[in-house]
Design a protein around this motif. Structure first.
Motif, short mmCIF file in Angstrom:
data_model
loop_
_atom_site.label_atom_id
_atom_site.label_comp_id
_atom_site.label_asym_id
_atom_site.label_seq_id
_atom_site.Cartn_x
_atom_site.Cartn_y
_atom_site.Cartn_z
N UNK A 339 -84.46 -77.88 -3.86
CA UNK A 339 -85.02 -79.14 -3.38
C UNK A 339 -86.52 -79.04 -3.15
N UNK A 340 -87.00 -77.89 -2.72
CA UNK A 340 -88.44 -77.70 -2.56
C UNK A 340 -89.15 -77.88 -3.90
N UNK A 341 -88.57 -77.30 -4.94
CA UNK A 341 -89.18 -77.42 -6.27
C UNK A 341 -89.03 -78.84 -6.80
N UNK A 342 -87.89 -79.45 -6.54
CA UNK A 342 -87.67 -80.84 -6.95
C UNK A 342 -88.77 -81.73 -6.37
N UNK A 343 -89.08 -81.53 -5.08
CA UNK A 343 -90.11 -82.32 -4.41
C UNK A 343 -91.49 -82.05 -5.01
N UNK A 344 -91.79 -80.77 -5.20
CA UNK A 344 -93.10 -80.37 -5.72
C UNK A 344 -93.34 -80.93 -7.11
N UNK A 345 -92.32 -80.83 -7.98
CA UNK A 345 -92.46 -81.30 -9.37
C UNK A 345 -92.63 -82.82 -9.40
N UNK A 346 -91.78 -83.53 -8.65
CA UNK A 346 -91.89 -85.00 -8.62
C UNK A 346 -93.23 -85.45 -8.06
N UNK A 354 -89.07 -89.96 -5.21
CA UNK A 354 -88.20 -88.80 -5.47
C UNK A 354 -88.73 -87.57 -4.74
N UNK A 355 -90.08 -87.43 -4.73
CA UNK A 355 -90.68 -86.28 -4.02
C UNK A 355 -90.35 -86.33 -2.54
N UNK A 356 -90.45 -87.53 -1.94
CA UNK A 356 -90.12 -87.68 -0.51
C UNK A 356 -88.67 -87.32 -0.26
N UNK A 357 -87.80 -87.75 -1.17
CA UNK A 357 -86.37 -87.41 -1.04
C UNK A 357 -86.18 -85.89 -1.06
N UNK A 358 -86.92 -85.22 -1.93
CA UNK A 358 -86.81 -83.77 -2.03
C UNK A 358 -87.24 -83.07 -0.76
N UNK A 359 -88.39 -83.49 -0.21
CA UNK A 359 -88.85 -82.88 1.04
C UNK A 359 -87.90 -83.18 2.18
N UNK A 360 -87.39 -84.43 2.21
CA UNK A 360 -86.44 -84.81 3.28
C UNK A 360 -85.18 -83.95 3.20
N UNK A 361 -84.69 -83.76 1.99
CA UNK A 361 -83.48 -82.95 1.80
C UNK A 361 -83.73 -81.50 2.20
#
Length: 462
Positions: A339-346, A354-361
């Motif tokens: 999820x950290x990478x998901x947020x960073x990439x988005x 999507x990035x906010x969702x990743x950081x929240x998750x």
């Protein structure tokens, strides 16, 4: 023609299971029942072991050994009171039977009475012919109490009694490692190797100690000796590969990892390390090929997915990085590293929701790093969700109460919302904590930074 012991046991088990299928009761001596029960216990077939104990005791009602196996099953099932009562009866019959003391100690250990368990095991030493096994049990009791010095001493006694007991050797090194006594561990292993010069396990452990001490050339020599002692020792090749990587000898590292693939089924660890070595050598195609093999071999290994994602991140190929991160999340949606990478990439792709969702998750999964809180608040502010950004920053303050970056962001957002009182409160807090960091305001909140009232406050702290 004589059968060896193993063949006799197999014959007894085959004959016993044939009897069960035919319902034709046959006689077995007590030794045969013991071997049958041991076979079932070792293979985790508790129900079959219980049936064999019942049949055995029906044919040999006075057999102490069969009753001791019954105790073992009762202890396994946590029926400790019944096991204790049976042991008391057996002790009256055979007060010098070491197994009675061992099983009683096992019960006490389960009840967290490790001191008393050790006392009984010490008594068992007086009666046993297998002191190595009892010393090992004493060592384990000390481990349960986190008494690593005494655990180490007893595992050493176990190894002195049986130099082939490698589990004792591993436990000794575990104690040394926990106590961070790497040099002492090396001295002990060298002493052991003087008597057992071709013990591949000891050489392997020497190598690992030198690796921990960052003495890589000595580690390399030790792993070479382990391989000389046993050319099929996969662990030694893997560890040697790791050392060669540290020495930047990547082609040699690859060669050692490849040997492990030939000796046994491919392991995700070896494939991953080969990929990493190729990446260091600039062999991008071979690197990604081995990273792909890694996740194919073990889809649950997060290091494999992270290796692929980070490979594409370094190449700034964010679309492919996102593709593999999504695949990883579909396999394990609870992995915070994904999820950290998901947020960073988005974030890099400007997909801010999507990035906010990743950081929240990531935060929901327990990743409370400062960077995660700050990045999420910046995105929430950008998305126009200032209240949510403020709430996020207050949560961050619970973990980082002395952090100026959080305070500057709170000040900036409050000033943007025209809440000058709270803005001033937080900017003064921030300036008290770290004046230099007021650059955060200049970079992220340019309009706020240029307000005369804000500049006046900043000037007070110069």
């Amino acid at each position: 023609m004589k059968f060896n012991r193993e063949e006799e046991n197999n014959f007894s088990i085959t004959r016993y299971e044939s009897m069960l299928r035919s319902n034709d009761v046959k006689f077995f001596d007590s030794d045969e029942f013991e071997s049958i029960i041991h076979h079932y216990l070792e293979n985790g077939k508790i129900a079959k072991a219980k049936k064999a104990i019942s049949l055995g005791l029906s044919q040999h009602p006075s057999s102490v050994n069969l009753k001791l196996l019954q105790v073992e099953v009762l202890v396994f099932e946590d029926r400790l009171e019944k096991a204790d009562n049976l042991l008391a009866q057996l002790h009256a019959l055979e007060p010098e039977n070491e197994e009675i003391y061992i099983q009683k100690a096992n019960i006490l250990s389960k009840q967290n009475n490790h001191i008393k368990a050790i006392e009984l095991l010490m008594m068992a030493l007086s009666y046993t012919n297998d002191v190595a096994d009892v010393y090992s049990l004493i060592g384990m009791e000390y481990l349960f109490m986190d008494d690593f010095e005494n655990a180490k001493i007893n595992f050493m006694r176990c190894l002195e009694a049986d130099e082939q007991d490698y589990s004792a050797l591993y436990n000794i090194i575990y104690c040394f490692d926990f106590l961070e006594q790497h040099q002492e561990a090396i001295e002990y292993l060298n002493m052991f190797l003087n008597k057992n010069p071709y013990c591949e396990v000891a050489w392997h452990q020497v190598g690992k100690q030198y690796y921990d001490l960052k003495e890589y050339e000595k580690a390399l020599a030790a792993f070479d000796f382990a391989i000389i002692s046993d050319e099929y020792f996969i662990g030694a090749y893997l560890e040697k590969g790791k050392v060669l990587e540290k020495l930047k000898r990547y082609n040699e590292a690859i060669e050692n990892y490849r040997i492990t693939l030939e000796l046994d089924d491919p392991t995700s660890f070896a494939l991953l390390r080969i990929g990493k070595c190729h990446e260091k050598l600039g062999n991008d195609d071979l690197a990604i090929q081995h990273f792909s093999k890694t996740v194919h071999e073990d889809p649950l290994l997060d290091k494999g997915w992270i290796a692929i994602t980070d490979f594409y991140l370094r190449q700034r190929n964010y679309q492919k990085a996102l593709y593999y991160t999504n695949k990883a999340i579909n396999i394990d949606g609870e992995n915070v590293l994904y999820w950290k990478r998901y947020a960073k990439i988005n974030n890099r792709l400007a997909f801010f929701e999507e990035a906010e969702r990743g950081y929240r998750k990531a935060l929901e999964l327990g990743n409370y790093e400062l960077e995660t809180w700050l990045n999420r608040s910046d995105i929430l502010r950008f998305l126009g969700e200032s209240d949510a950004a403020i709430q996020n920053l207050y949560q961050a303050l619970e973990f980082y109460p002395e952090n100026a970056e959080i305070q500057y962001r709170l000040a900036g957002i409050y000033y943007e919302m025209q809440d000058f009182e709270k803005g001033e409160y937080h900017i003064r807090k921030a300036l008290e904590q770290d004046y230099e960091y007021h650059i955060v305001l200049e970079e992220l909140f340019e309009k706020v930074f240029n307000l005369t009232l804000v500049r006046n406050i900043i000037s007070e702290y110069q």
